[in-house]
Design an enzyme around this catalytic site. Structure first.
Site, PDB file in Angstrom:
ATOM      1  N   GLN A  30      11.085 -12.395  17.749  1.00  0.00           N
ATOM      2  CA  GLN A  30      10.537 -11.901  16.459  1.00  0.00           C
ATOM      3  C   GLN A  30       9.782 -13.200  15.824  1.00  0.00           C
ATOM      4  O   GLN A  30       9.164 -12.842  14.806  1.00  0.00           O
ATOM      5  CB  GLN A  30      11.753 -11.498  15.447  1.00  0.00           C
ATOM      6  CG  GLN A  30      12.614 -10.476  15.725  1.00  0.00           C
ATOM      7  CD  GLN A  30      13.885 -10.220  14.826  1.00  0.00           C
ATOM      8  OE1 GLN A  30      14.927  -9.762  15.670  1.00  0.00           O
ATOM      9  NE2 GLN A  30      13.741 -10.308  13.714  1.00  0.00           N
ATOM     10  N   ARG A  60      18.999  -7.323   9.659  1.00  0.00           N
ATOM     11  CA  ARG A  60      18.420  -6.229   9.015  1.00  0.00           C
ATOM     12  C   ARG A  60      18.687  -6.492   7.477  1.00  0.00           C
ATOM     13  O   ARG A  60      18.969  -5.567   6.667  1.00  0.00           O
ATOM     14  CB  ARG A  60      18.774  -4.910   9.317  1.00  0.00           C
ATOM     15  CG  ARG A  60      17.585  -3.898   8.807  1.00  0.00           C
ATOM     16  CD  ARG A  60      17.800  -2.602   9.508  1.00  0.00           C
ATOM     17  NE  ARG A  60      16.634  -1.804   9.176  1.00  0.00           N
ATOM     18  CZ  ARG A  60      16.115  -0.854   9.784  1.00  0.00           C
ATOM     19  NH1 ARG A  60      16.410  -0.245  11.007  1.00  0.00           N
ATOM     20  NH2 ARG A  60      14.931  -0.156   9.452  1.00  0.00           N
ATOM     21  N   CYS A  61      18.605  -7.875   7.106  1.00  0.00           N
ATOM     22  CA  CYS A  61      18.610  -8.269   5.713  1.00  0.00           C
ATOM     23  C   CYS A  61      18.128  -9.672   5.589  1.00  0.00           C
ATOM     24  O   CYS A  61      17.835 -10.224   6.699  1.00  0.00           O
ATOM     25  CB  CYS A  61      20.046  -8.176   5.079  1.00  0.00           C
ATOM     26  SG  CYS A  61      21.138  -9.386   6.074  1.00  0.00           S
ATOM     27  N   GLU A 104      14.641  -3.877   5.214  1.00  0.00           N
ATOM     28  CA  GLU A 104      16.100  -4.088   5.319  1.00  0.00           C
ATOM     29  C   GLU A 104      16.913  -3.688   4.144  1.00  0.00           C
ATOM     30  O   GLU A 104      17.959  -3.590   4.221  1.00  0.00           O
ATOM     31  CB  GLU A 104      16.254  -5.562   5.273  1.00  0.00           C
ATOM     32  CG  GLU A 104      15.368  -6.093   6.572  1.00  0.00           C
ATOM     33  CD  GLU A 104      15.301  -7.563   6.760  1.00  0.00           C
ATOM     34  OE1 GLU A 104      15.066  -8.312   5.746  1.00  0.00           O
ATOM     35  OE2 GLU A 104      15.298  -8.160   8.075  1.00  0.00           O
TER      36      GLU A 104
END
Lengths: 290, 788, 157
Positions: free
Chosen positions: B221, B368-369, B740
């Site tokens: 990523q 996802r945050c 997110e």
């Protein structure tokens, strides 16, 4: 991705050829049908057969659901999707479709077979309980001919069956009896998961009373799937909440669940009772309506 | 009407530019990379959680006819590569030399002609282990006599990693002393989970000994950060390293760190002189790569009797596993956990976080945050519900009473965040409207009277995303500013180069839309180049919802530079002063004479043509920008979950889920909604089923999708979405980031709903994952048993 | 052993070990990378292809077992330059994000619509329940399949 260890591969074009291959290749040979139990074990290298005998070419011989002679006969290579779709089975035994809808997932059901499910004999497998509750028998064939074995005797323990090294399961026979009703109840953590606990129930009425009953549980016993004490508690009595509660309590008492990721033993024992009770209620409604 | 048929020229519901290749099976993922002569690697992993390695015999594996090389820790040690630095200033073993410290740790690397042979050869390696006592429960990690996991570190005599605090303990204590009501929670765990993207992690390394160039296709990523770290670690010159992140099959934070397998593939390519591919299997993914959460939290809340919340205090014990490989900005060992004050106006707040080593896989990624925001949001939203229960106030009413008010923004929290904007009451009200909250409460009352157990759970979250200002934030010393380059070709078609990397978020579409919005050219005329460090400017990558807040801003800024330059070119072409030109979408025109003007496309041709440009204006229509965000952005949302609980089996059915998100300006509402849907499913999964569990010997019990359960289509409801739009005042296009948010906000809504359903049984809390077994136990005992 | 499988209507032959899984045969022996894999335990369904028209997890089938059968992969959805309505539906309704589960999802959708041209949302949910998507939360996948059901004729016309 995990991959199986090497093996030799053979295709059988008939049941007799499959049995002959098993005899010739010895105990390191395994049959593979749908492959959804065996291949994952082979990828983990928990199973490392030297020979794999592919019996999928026997589909025309062993994939069938036939109603004849007071029986429904199910070929061992019948796929889960065919069992799920079968109107004959749904008409006689609603338990079958209820269970099948909760087995694995659609693509797996497109490949997995009745014979594979029963022969894997996973303690959490569903069809063993279904067929045990229905009083079905299995037909096992070897080079010496066929023998008929009840579901109780078929299922010898976790991952152990009555099928010998050079034998194969070829058919399941389910008796058709009147005034019956059946149901399946299962709790799982997620779609496609194995059962946390499940209960399969069949009842047959003799007049106003229960004449015969089959109660079989999944995932709560390492061995022995039928709950005979619970069945006996119903026979000769009218179907009632009291009788169901008593039978369900006995089914829970007689099971022996293990604590694992799916839940503690006391929860599973509770489910044995709760699910048996619910299944009995629904099976009785169906029997009364039949 | 949410139609997708119109073709927006800027922001709007534009169908995705990346879809045509994916729907034809022409996506190009790392495992699709095939190079001539490519070999395949496989990692031998430890079966034990803690053991001393007494010997490794690779001779049988070496003799396998298809094996080209076997690499052990000793081999790497000779090159100084046995250990690598983590993103948290710790070290992590690439291949174990002395001990194994978690089950699944990398021990040896086999390189063979094909993957099947490589995996066969793993079985031929003989490792002797001397088992050591294990530390599984972080609560015992600091006990006297606990086995020291990191005895590789000089002088290390315990399993302590860090102590960190935020806010003021003194102020907090003072408020707690004179508050009407104080409430102490039980220990509330946020269980260890794993992002589990559908594509596992992997790499193809291709080192060319002649040119000295290393090409690395990798599931990353953050390609630029990886490149720099490889240069720093391996001593390879950075200009000879090209990191290529092709299509990525989901990331969710799992693909931020550098994993030993990547390093092994690189070493393998150097050793064999051939390209080497390594793709982990699902078990390797779940048991060895970046987990998330694993916080044990205890909260305290001080309030007035009428429901005004005055102060919050939280003490956290954080399980970081065997190596501290947490991915977060350097100054923040507990990430942004100090946003645990949530959406509320408080007098005081204080938190402590203690990090410890255990014999478990390393990680602590922001799943996802933004970093540790999910843990924080879960805790505060559980605490607010516990207080509502204590004070017998409706949980929505209690939230409304305590929200930071619209006019208080920018709002500085007691732990130092400066929230940029929000209208929390409006967002909450929109959720209530969609849900029909009052009707739901009525329905619940009727059902309870009939013995049916329906629950309504609410959560309201504020996230802090878009890391971050260089003055405050870096990762491994690298500031978190992102570059963008934009070239407008002579015919007016543009190429945008960005550093961030989509893993499904649709950057090729939304970044083209930003350029389109700024320049008034069609988004299909903008090609977005990303995921290749040789082709794109530097930047820190996609995680923590930072793509739009940072690189999106860089894209807007670079577009504005182009627009400004086009003005100068137009002024030359039209022979007027730049001051006499006015902008309308796609075109500069002469004030008072709108017929006379020049489009961006015309300016592009002129810039490349024969036009004499004004003094100081260079030719061509290209620009570069680096965006250093002045602050983070603060998206928020109000979520309402409706569940039905079967008390006989403990099964929870999520019947409805309403999510109202305020992420500021929406570039592509279709993509925003898709992001929200996905985050909700993951949040629901975390709340109900996802859990990386261990037995008391440190064996991972969740090493496949048979036991690490993620939601299927059957466990999720038909999401109901709403929106409010409060632009970020400091972001050039007012956007805040959204990828997110819904994973942050949804777990507490689900748990609050289940607890609400079980209120008649006296249940005040149920730990995640809220499995049927846990619900049943909660009903039996009035709460869950102490966590395992 | 030599294995011949009809893939997207074409007989394809390659030499492979008996243990070769169908997914690897397609990807590595035939070079058709559109079929993905995401787990080892037949749970994720990223590898779903159609075998004789039925969705099957190609990670749990030996390539040898597919000999003599018809396999259809994502590469075979588009025909004569026309997208399958399912492909169009996934684009129209934003039914994909990272794209990794998409080939399997689309093939299952195609098989569903072949047997049930007008499925309910619940029937679509069940049909895709053996396949994991980590990105979309499933809602838009269901909408995509419904789009294909509703627009199938006009797309293929």
């Amino acid at each position: 991705m995990q991959v199986p260890a090497p093996f030799d591969y053979a295709r059988a074009s008939s049941v007799d050829e499959a049995i002959a291959l098993l005899e010739r290749l010895g105990p390191e040979a395994r049959l593979v049908a749908g492959g959804h139990s065996l291949l994952p074990m082979m990828k983990l290298r928990l199973a490392t057969p030297e020979h794999l005998i592919d019996i999928n070419p026997l589909e025309s011989e062993l994939n069938y659901i036939r109603e004849e002679g007071g029986l429904v006969r199910i070929g061992a290579l019948t796929r889960h999707r065919d069992v799920l779709a079968s109107e004959v089975l749904a008409r006689h035994y609603p338990i079958v479709r209820e269970a099948e809808e909760l087995i694995a997932d659609p693509p797996v059901r497109n490949r997995g077979t009745v014979g594979g499910a029963l022969c894997q004999a996973d303690p959490s497998e569903d069809l063993s309980a279904v067929f045990a509750a229905l009083g079905a028998v299995t037909v096992i064939r070897g080079s010496g001919g066929e023998r008929v074995v009840t579901m109780e005797d078929f299922h010898e323990g976790p991952y152990e069956t009555a099928v010998g090294d050079a034998e194969m399961l070829v058919e399941v026979r389910v008796p058709i009896r009147e005034h019956g009703g059946s149901a399946y109840e299962k709790v799982k953590r997620r779609t496609g998961d194995w059962a946390t606990a499940a209960s399969g129930v069949a009842l047959w009425l003799d007049g106003a009373n229960v004449g015969a009953a089959g109660i079989a549980l999944s995932a709560v016993n390492p061995t022995g799937i039928r709950s005979t004490r619970a069945e006996q508690a119903l026979i000769g009595r009218p179907p009632s909440e009291e009788a169901f509660a008593e039978a369900a309590a006995l089914a829970a008492e007689d099971c022996n669940p293990a604590t694992d990721q799916r839940g503690p033993a006391d929860y599973k024992r509770h489910l044995a009772q709760e699910l048996t009770h619910r299944a009995l209620r629904r099976a009785a409604e169906r029997a009364l309506a039949s | 009407m949410a139609g997708t048929t119109e073709r927006p020229t800027g922001f709007g519901r534009l169908k995705r530019k990346e879809d045509p290749r994916f729907i034809r099976g022409q996506g190009h993922y790392v495992d699709d990379v095939t190079l001539p002569g490519m070999l395949h690697g496989a990692v031998l992993r430890s079966p034990l959680a803690h053991a001393r390695i007494t010997s490794i015999d690779t001779s049988a594996a070496q003799q396998h006819p298809k094996v080209r090389a076997v690499i052990t820790g000793k081999d790497l040690e000779a090159q100084g590569l046995a250990w690598m630095p983590t993103l948290s200033a710790d070290t992590q073993a690439v291949l174990a030399t002395d001990k194994v410290r978690f089950q699944g740790q990398e021990v040896a690397f086999v390189i063979a002609d094909d993957e099947y042979a490589a995996r066969d050869a793993l079985e031929l390696i003989d490792v002797d282990y001397e088992p050591l006592p294990v530390v599984v429960d972080p609560r015992t990690a600091l006990d006297a006599g606990a086995p020291v996991i990191r005895d590789d570190k000089d002088g290390k005599s315990d399993n302590h990693i860090f102590d960190w605090e935020a806010g003021s303990e003194e102020e907090c204590d003072r408020v707690f002393e004179d508050a009407d009501v104080t409430l102490v929670t039980q220990e509330i765990p946020f269980q260890r989970v794993h992002p589990a993207p559908l594509e596992t992690c992997g790499a193809v390394a291709d080192y060319d000994a002649v040119t000295g160039k290393l090409r690395l296709w990798c599931t990353t990523q953050a390609p630029h950060a990886h490149r720099t770290l490889y240069a720093l670690v391996a001593g390879l010159p950075e200009h000879k390293i090209q990191v290529i992140a092709p299509d990525i099959g989901g990331g969710f934070g799992n693909k931020v760190p550098i994993y030993p397998g990547y390093v092994c593939a690189i070493v393998g390519s150097i050793v064999t002189g051939k390209p080497v591919k390594w793709m982990e299997d699902r078990t390797e993914n779940l048991t060895s790569t970046g987990f998330a959460r694993d916080y044990l939290m205890r909260g305290r809340i001080a309030a007035d009797r009428d429901g005004k919340i005055r102060a919050l205090r939280v003490d956290v014990l954080a399980d970081h596993g065997a190596f501290n490989a947490t991915a977060q900005p350097s100054k923040y060992p507990a990430g942004f956990f100090h946003i645990f004050t949530g959406s509320y106006d408080l007098e005081a707040a204080y938190c402590t976080v203690k990090g410890v080593y255990t014999n478990k896989a390393p990680g602590g990624v922001a799943y996802r945050c933004s970093f540790r925001v999910t843990e924080a949001a879960y805790l505060v939203e559980r605490m607010v519900d516990l207080l509502a229960d204590e004070l017998e106030i409706d949980p929505v009413e209690l939230r409304m009473k305590n929200f930071i008010k619209k006019e208080q923004f920018p709002y500085t929290t007691r732990t130092g965040w400066v929230y940029d904007s929000g209208d929390y009451a409006a967002t909450m009200n929109e959720a209530l409207r969609i849900a029909g909250y009052d009707e739901l409460r009525k329905e619940q009352a009727e059902k309870r009277a009939r013995g049916e157990y329906m629950g309504i759970g609410c959560s309201f979250f504020t996230e802090t995303v878009g890391a971050g200002p260089k003055k405050d934030m870096d990762i491994a010393g690298l500031g978190m500013a992102d570059g963008a380059e934009l070239r407008v070709h002579p015919t007016g078609k543009a190429v945008l180069r960005i550093s961030v990397k989509t893993q499904g978020q649709g950057h090729e579409t939304t970044f083209a839309q930003i350029v389109a919005e700024e320049l008034g050219i069609p988004p299909e005329d903008v090609e977005v180049v990303h995921g290749d460090t040789d082709q794109t400017p530097f930047g820190l990558g996609t995680y923590g919802s930072r793509s739009t807040p940072v690189s999106g801003a860089a894209t807007a800024m670079v577009s504005r530079k182009i627009r400004d330059k086009a003005r100068l070119i137009a002024s030359a072409a039209l022979e007027v002063s730049p001051d006499d030109l006015e902008w309308e979408r796609g075109r500069w025109f002469v004030k008072g004479d709108p017929e006379k003007g020049q489009t961006i496309q015309e300016a592009a041709f002129a810039a490349h043509g024969t036009l004499t440009l004004p003094e100081g204006v260079e030719g061509h229509l290209d620009a570069e920008a680096v965006y250093d965000p002045p602050n983070l952005t603060y998206p928020c949302g109000a979520y309402i979950c409706v569940v039905d609980v079967d008390p006989g089996t403990g099964e929870v059915k999520i019947r409805r889920f309403i999510a109202v998100d305020d992420c500021g300006v929406r570039i592509n509402p279709m993509i925003v909604e898709g992001q929200v849907h996905g985050g909700l499913a993951e949040g629901v999964g975390i709340a109900l089923m996802q859990h990386i569990a261990f037995d008391d010997q440190g064996n991972c019990l969740s090493g496949s999708f048979m036991d690490y359960l993620v939601p299927s289509s059957m466990e999720v409801p038909d999401w109901e979405l709403g929106e409010t739009v409060t632009p970020s005042p400091h972001h050039p296009i007012g956007a805040k980031g959204v990828g997110e948010s819904s994973n942050v906000g949804s777990p507490p809504a689900v748990v609050n709903a289940v607890v609400d359903a079980l209120e008649p049984f006296g249940v005040r809390h149920v730990d995640m994952p809220v499995t049927p077994a846990r619900v049943w136990e909660a009903i039996q005992h009035g709460t869950t048993r102490p966590p395992q | 052993m030599q294995i011949t499988i009809t893939v997207n209507g074409e007989p394809r032959t390659a030499e492979a070990e008996p243990r070769t899984l169908l997914v690897h045969f397609l990807r590595d022996n035939l070079g058709m990378k559109g079929t993905h894999w995401g787990c080892d335990t037949s749970n994720c369904g990223a590898c779903v292809v159609l075998v004789d028209g039925e969705p099957v997890k190609s990670c749990t089938m030996l390539a040898a077992m597919a000999e003599g059968h018809e396999v259809r992969t994502v590469e075979g959805l588009e025909r004569d330059g026309h997208l399958d309505p399912v492909q169009q539906g996934f684009m129209e309704e934003h039914g994909l994000q990272c794209g990794f589960c998409t080939p399997g999802m689309m093939l299952t959708a195609r098989a569903l619509l072949d047997s049930n041209p007008n499925p309910t949302d619940d029937e679509i949910r069940v049909a895709i329940s053996g396949q994991i998507c980590r990105c979309t939360g499933y809602k838009n996948i269901i909408k995509s399949v419904r789009w294909a059901a509703e627009h199938g004729e006009e797309v293929t016309a």
